[in-house]
Design a protein around this motif. Structure first.
Motif, short mmCIF file in Angstrom:
data_model
loop_
_atom_site.label_atom_id
_atom_site.label_comp_id
_atom_site.label_asym_id
_atom_site.label_seq_id
_atom_site.Cartn_x
_atom_site.Cartn_y
_atom_site.Cartn_z
N LEU A 133 7.84 8.02 -9.38
CA LEU A 133 8.33 7.17 -8.30
C LEU A 133 7.35 7.12 -7.14
CD1 LEU A 133 11.97 8.51 -8.40
CD2 LEU A 133 11.27 6.19 -9.01
N SER A 134 7.27 5.96 -6.51
CA SER A 134 6.42 5.78 -5.34
C SER A 134 6.94 4.61 -4.52
CB SER A 134 4.96 5.54 -5.75
OG SER A 134 4.84 4.34 -6.51
N THR A 135 6.34 4.38 -3.37
CA THR A 135 6.75 3.28 -2.50
C THR A 135 5.53 2.50 -2.02
OG1 THR A 135 6.71 4.76 -0.58
CG2 THR A 135 8.84 4.41 -1.67
N LEU A 136 5.81 1.31 -1.52
CA LEU A 136 4.76 0.46 -0.96
C LEU A 136 5.21 -0.10 0.37
CD1 LEU A 136 3.76 -1.65 -4.12
CD2 LEU A 136 2.47 0.26 -3.15
N LEU A 137 4.29 -0.19 1.31
CA LEU A 137 4.49 -0.87 2.58
C LEU A 137 3.39 -1.91 2.73
CD1 LEU A 137 5.29 2.18 4.89
CD2 LEU A 137 6.82 0.24 4.46
N PRO A 138 3.62 -2.98 3.50
CA PRO A 138 2.57 -3.98 3.68
C PRO A 138 1.37 -3.41 4.42
CG PRO A 138 4.40 -4.39 5.17
CD PRO A 138 4.86 -3.33 4.21
N GLU A 139 0.19 -3.93 4.11
CA GLU A 139 -1.03 -3.49 4.80
C GLU A 139 -0.99 -3.90 6.27
OE1 GLU A 139 -3.58 -1.73 4.13
OE2 GLU A 139 -3.81 -1.59 1.96
N ARG A 140 -0.32 -5.01 6.58
CA ARG A 140 -0.26 -5.46 7.97
C ARG A 140 1.07 -6.18 8.22
NH1 ARG A 140 -4.06 -8.75 5.34
NH2 ARG A 140 -3.48 -10.96 5.20
N ILE A 141 1.51 -6.09 9.46
CA ILE A 141 2.70 -6.81 9.90
C ILE A 141 2.35 -7.53 11.20
CG2 ILE A 141 4.32 -5.22 8.81
CD1 ILE A 141 4.75 -3.92 11.54
N SER A 142 3.23 -8.41 11.64
CA SER A 142 3.01 -9.15 12.88
C SER A 142 4.23 -8.99 13.78
CB SER A 142 2.76 -10.64 12.57
OG SER A 142 2.53 -11.36 13.76
N VAL A 143 3.99 -8.61 15.03
CA VAL A 143 5.07 -8.38 15.98
C VAL A 143 5.09 -9.50 17.02
CG1 VAL A 143 5.99 -6.81 17.74
CG2 VAL A 143 4.90 -5.89 15.68
N ASP A 144 6.24 -10.15 17.19
CA ASP A 144 6.40 -11.16 18.23
C ASP A 144 6.35 -10.47 19.59
OD1 ASP A 144 8.07 -12.78 20.21
OD2 ASP A 144 7.91 -14.19 18.55
N ASN A 145 5.42 -10.86 20.44
CA ASN A 145 5.25 -10.18 21.73
C ASN A 145 6.38 -10.46 22.70
OD1 ASN A 145 2.89 -8.87 21.03
ND2 ASN A 145 1.56 -10.51 21.77
N GLY A 146 7.17 -11.50 22.44
CA GLY A 146 8.30 -11.79 23.30
C GLY A 146 9.55 -11.03 22.91
N SER A 164 0.84 -1.20 0.00
CA SER A 164 0.00 0.00 0.00
C SER A 164 0.87 1.24 0.00
CB SER A 164 -0.90 0.01 1.23
OG SER A 164 -1.57 1.26 1.37
N GLY A 165 0.43 2.26 -0.71
CA GLY A 165 1.11 3.55 -0.73
C GLY A 165 0.49 4.53 0.25
N LYS A 166 -0.28 4.03 1.21
CA LYS A 166 -0.98 4.88 2.18
C LYS A 166 0.01 5.81 2.89
CE LYS A 166 -4.25 3.00 4.50
NZ LYS A 166 -5.01 2.13 5.43
N GLY A 167 -0.37 7.07 3.00
CA GLY A 167 0.48 8.04 3.66
C GLY A 167 1.57 8.60 2.78
#
Length: 239
Positions: free
Chosen positions: A53-66, A37-40
């Motif tokens: 030119l443009s960029t993309l970031l993932p719509e969602r990521i996952s963070v290890d809580n540990g 997504s180019g959001k923001g």
């Protein structure tokens, strides 16, 4: 005199040496990142004719809580009809999101980070062909007890112009799960910590557009990257 005023750097050079091979594509290993997504994102300085030119970031990521570890794929693309010329991608972290490593890229020295950021890497993209894209695997940590933002500017190799900037855009969740093994975060969402005092989030760093880049020489050949900023952290002064 305000410590936040923009300082124009003329003729100064900070070189971050690295021995790395430019990569064609190194996607982060994360099955739940969803579409890019180019959001923001927004155009800043005018690009050459035929270059988009443009960029993309993932719509969602996952963070290890540990471990607090997460992986993010940052992509730069040229949707125009002509080659981009030599450009670079910056990957900069803010608040609870800290960029630990981007293979093929050089760490930005602490004193040259934009005000409010905690980490950053400069990636020499080179001459991006029309219709082409290049992806980088971003290793990061995310403190889910805080807000967290990332910023992707696309600049000329010498940093004198910024053609595109995505962010600083937040990752976060409004429904934290502190007891789960991992916390999914969504792009463009302010994080709501599960910890006490979650109603008051720490907010640091500049909002909206950052003034990236100033005068400088061209990015050096493989093995070194020149980094310039029009906005730098104020120097520490001894009492």
């Amino acid at each position: 005199m305000s410590s936040r005023r923009t300082t124009t750097i003329a003729g100064s050079l900070v070189t971050a040496s690295f021995s790395a091979v430019m990569i064609l594509a190194l996607p982060a290993v994360a099955e739940d990142q969803g579409p890019g997504s180019g959001k923001g994102g927004k155009a800043v300085d005018e690009a050459p004719a035929g270059v988009k030119l443009s960029t993309l970031l993932p719509e969602r990521i996952s963070v290890d809580n540990g471990s607090r570890k997460t992986a993010i794929t940052a992509t730069v693309r040229n949707e125009g009809t002509k080659n981009s010329g030599s450009v670079r991608l910056l990957v900069v972290g803010f608040d609870g999101l800290t960029v630990k490593n981007v293979p093929g890229c050089a760490a930005i020295p602490e004193q040259d980070l934009p005000e409010g950021s905690n980490s950053g890497f400069a990636c020499p993209v080179g001459d991006l062909a029309a219709g082409a894209s290049k992806s980088y695997a971003v290793d990061a940590t995310f403190d889910t007890g805080r807000t967290g933002k990332i910023c992707l500017p696309v600049q000329t190799a010498d940093g004198s112009k910024t053609f595109w900037q995505q962010g600083p855009v937040p990752f976060g969740t409004t429904n934290p799960s502190p007891n789960a093994p991992a916390t999914p975060l969504l792009l463009g969402t302010d994080n709501t910590p599960a910890a006490p005092s979650g109603d008051e989030l720490p907010r640091t760093g500049p909002a909206d557009v950052l003034p990236w880049g100033a005068a400088g020489a061209a990015l050096l050949a493989a093995g070194a990257a020149g980094l310039w900023w029009s906005r730098r952290r104020p120097e520490r002064r001894e009492a």
